[in-house]
Design a protein around this motif. Structure first.
Motif: not given
Length: 720
Positions: A181-202
């Motif tokens: 997401v950090l490497a893609d400026p075209e990422s959908p809104s809210g995608e960073w929050t979703r993936r960040r949560r999934r990373a910390y949960e993993a």
């Protein structure tokens, strides 16, 4: 009408997970083998008991590493044996069973490791003919349970590290997904929050899995821990990078710098995926020792931009931000390369921990508190006991043929929320109808013992394979198996199939009524306490970070972060519970989700502050004092929530924030004087490091103060 049919179709067909072919194969072999042996030796009834015991044990679906699964399977065998013997003693005493079995059901609903297994075993044993040898029946089911436990445990001896490898690989992949997401400026809104949560949960799951192993003190046995720490550091630095990039783009840098920054982050994500793949495949493709070309290009472009902006008197702070972004990207690359070195010799670890869980203390106190507060767990266990009592009383009084299926349906359908009960009932009724008809038809066409065994084998193989995917699919395949096992000595006929389908429908409707009218979950009553705990844990986290900036290297930021995240998870659990109510309060759910979002942003701000000051300890100015004041503000909010008093106190930090800005301005002036005095622009001085860190911290700090204010206001609105 159309919307209701659509809802039913979606509920029945929703996917819940991935199929487990190996589990289906092991379960079918373990259940069918006793039937074959019993038929060949002329003891089909005893073979049916052993097969039933195997089914009850494998139905518990133990998870985790080798030792954890072995302990869970052994506990399941003990529960199945004891419940079968106890239920057998009640056989032939219908009204005594009506009194005793609901107590067992309520206790099993309150104790997670008992679950529905204890209740099912007890119910099935009570409907056996009077005079059945209870001890012998329990022994036969124990033999079947031990057999399936052996089949499930032996293969794990050679794959005991697989759960750990999978958890580590999932953590690395989840962090790489967040970096995308950090490497893609075209990422959908809210995608960073979703993936960040999934990373910390993993990462959290990886730590929990590692904790189930005995690692010892040897360095090679500590590699998984070091790997998890590396993933966590990369993610923390990614959070800080996200914040700094947003700030840096306010004064647009050249497109080339932003492009190279994206390429460098994408390269880190790719290298991290190589690490994850190598963990999962026990080496996999060569990790190589290639130079991080993308990092070199980004470093060069950043240096060019730094030199260009240094010539501008008003761009000194922006220059510091660019330098901090470069440092973060460089550190993330180093962490990933360090992870590559960690796994290069291979992952080793001791046997997973054989110790049993510590005996909980204060059980009577917790029980009294649960009764006093009418906690959701207490409500659910009481609801289960009352529902089972009424169902068994009805079947006993009316002497219904196959009446135990009504009770069994209530046991497996009644969940701790109305929404979950509705979903379970829909799937069970549909699956039971399909499965019972198929079983009756097969026995009508081929009325032989071999047909029974084939139906059980196929039902177990397909049922346990698709069970993780959908409960409705599981019921369609498993219903013939369950019905034939429970009443193995009474082959299914069309009348029996009809009774069982009808009783399943009645039992499902009864479960719905019980979930609707008997002591609703009471989630709203828990909200003030959970919101207050959320505020206090986040306040303690802020104080711990302040202590770290004051020089206390023993301050456990990670533990406090986990406590704060757990408190936020409790609030999210309340959101889920409210969403499963018969009439969900949509506005309240929306606002509670806003509380969760504010809490996540607050933790991210603190993570960013720690990551920005992780290596060089510069003078942070009044940063610690600001964090302490933020903590006071949150704790005052927690007290207001519990006292049910709405306060309008504002987080007045203008003086401290102004002091921090003055500290930054002084550093900027001194750095400009340092450059004017002839210090080379390439010289990394203490003043330069301080300016870089304080300039980056300014934005994280102001964001934290703002998020703390919004968090307190949001919590107070919900409490009111």
């Amino acid at each position: 009408m159309r919307s209701s049919l659509t809802w039913l179709r979606e509920t029945y067909a929703e996917s819940e997970g991935r199929p487990s072919w190996m589990y289906g194969a092991v379960a079918s072999i373990a259940i069918a083998t006793p039937l074959v042996i019993g038929t060949v030796t002329g003891h089909p009834a005893q073979g049916g008991l052993a097969a039933l015991g195997a089914f009850f044990v494998v139905n518990t679906t133990p998870q985790g590493p080798y030792g954890a699964r072995a302990r869970a399977l052994l506990a399941a065998v003990i529960v199945v044996t004891a419940s079968t013997v106890f239920g057998g003693l009640l056989a032939g005493h219908g009204w005594l069973a009506v009194v005793v079995v609901p107590v067992v059901a309520a206790l099993a609903a309150a104790v997670p490791w008992l679950g529905v297994t204890a209740t099912l075993c007890t119910v099935v044993a009570t409907v056996r003919p009077p005079g059945s040898p209870a001890l012998f029946n329990g022994f036969m089911e124990m033999i079947g349970g031990l057999f399936v436990a052996l089949l499930m445990v032996v293969p794990l001896l050679t794959h005991r590290l697989q759960p750990l490898r999978t958890a580590l690989a999932d953590a690395g992949t989840a962090v790489a997904d967040a970096l995308d997401v950090l490497a893609d400026p075209e990422s959908p809104s809210g995608e960073w929050t979703r993936r960040r949560r999934r990373a910390y949960e993993a990462i959290r799951k990886a730590r929990a899995t590692y904790g189930l192993y005995l690692s010892g003190g040897r360095d090679d046995h500590q590699r998984p821990k070091r790997l998890i720490d590396a993933f966590a550091r990369v993610m923390d630095e990614a959070v800080a990078l996200r914040m700094l990039v947003d700030v840096a783009l306010e004064v647009p840098p050249p497109e080339e710098w932003e492009r190279e920054r994206q390429v460098a982050v994408a390269a880190i994500a790719a290298r991290l995926r190589l690490v994850a793949r190598a963990i999962e495949t026990r080496g996999g493709p060569s990790l190589g020792a290639d130079e991080p070309v993308a990092l070199h290009r980004f470093t060069r472009v950043s240096e060019d931009l730094r030199l260009a902006w240094l010539a501008e008197p008003d761009y000194l702070i922006e220059t510091a931000l660019v330098v901090q972004v470069r440092r973060l990207v460089s550190r993330m690359t180093e962490r990933v390369d360090g992870a590559r070195k960690i796994i290069a010799p291979g992952l080793k670890i001791g046997f997973d921990a054989p110790h049993l869980p510590e005996r909980p203390s204060g059980g009577w106190t917790r029980f009294r508190e649960a009764v006093r507060t009418r906690s959701p767990g207490f409500r659910y266990s009481t609801r289960m006991g009352v529902a089972i009592a009424v169902a068994m009383a009805a079947t006993t009084a009316l002497r219904l043929p196959h009446g135990h299926w009504l009770t069994i349906t209530v046991v497996v359908s009644l969940r701790d929320s109305y929404g979950d009960t509705v979903s379970r009932v829909v799937k069970r009724i549909g699956g039971t109808a399909i499965g019972a008809i198929v079983a009756a038809l097969a026995l009508a066409l081929v009325p032989q013992q071999g047909t029974l065994i084939a139906l059980v084998f196929i039902g177990a193989a397909l049922g346990f394979t698709v069970r993780p995917v959908n409960h409705g699919h599981w019921m369609a395949f498993a219903t013939p198996m369950i019905m034939l096992l429970v009443d193995y000595s009474k082959p299914m006929s069309w009348s029996a199939a009809g009774w069982r389908i009808g009783l399943t429908i009645v039992g499902g409707l009864f479960a719905l009524v019980a979930a609707r009218v008997l002591w609703p979950a009471g989630t709203i009553g828990l909200l003030p306490g959970r919101l207050a705990r959320l505020m206090r844990t986040h306040a303690r986290l802020a104080r711990t970070v302040a202590a770290r900036f004051d020089g206390d290297q023993e301050a456990s930021i990670r533990r406090r972060t986990e406590d704060a995240a757990a408190a936020a998870s409790d609030v999210e659990e309340s959101v889920s519970g409210l969403g499963r109510e018969p009439a969900p309060p949509d506005d309240l759910i929306r606002r509670l989700r806003e509380v969760g979002a504010e809490a996540r942003r607050f933790r991210d701000d603190l993570r960013a502050l720690v990551a920005l000051h992780e290596e060089d300890r510069s003078d942070p100015g009044p940063l610690s004092a600001i964090l302490e004041r933020v903590a006071d503000h949150l704790e005052e909010g927690a007290d207001a929530v519990l006292s049910d008093e709405r306060t309008d106190a504002e987080l007045r930090l203008d003086d401290l924030l102004d002091e921090f800005d003055q500290h930054l301005a002084e550093l900027t002036r001194r750095r400009r004087d340092e450059l004017d005095s002839g210090v080379g622009t390439d010289a990394v001085t203490t003043l330069r490091r301080s300016l870089v860190e304080v300039a980056a911290a300014r934005h994280a700090l102001r964001g934290l103060v703002s998020d703390a204010e919004r968090l307190r206001n949001a919590v107070q609105v919900e409490a009111a």
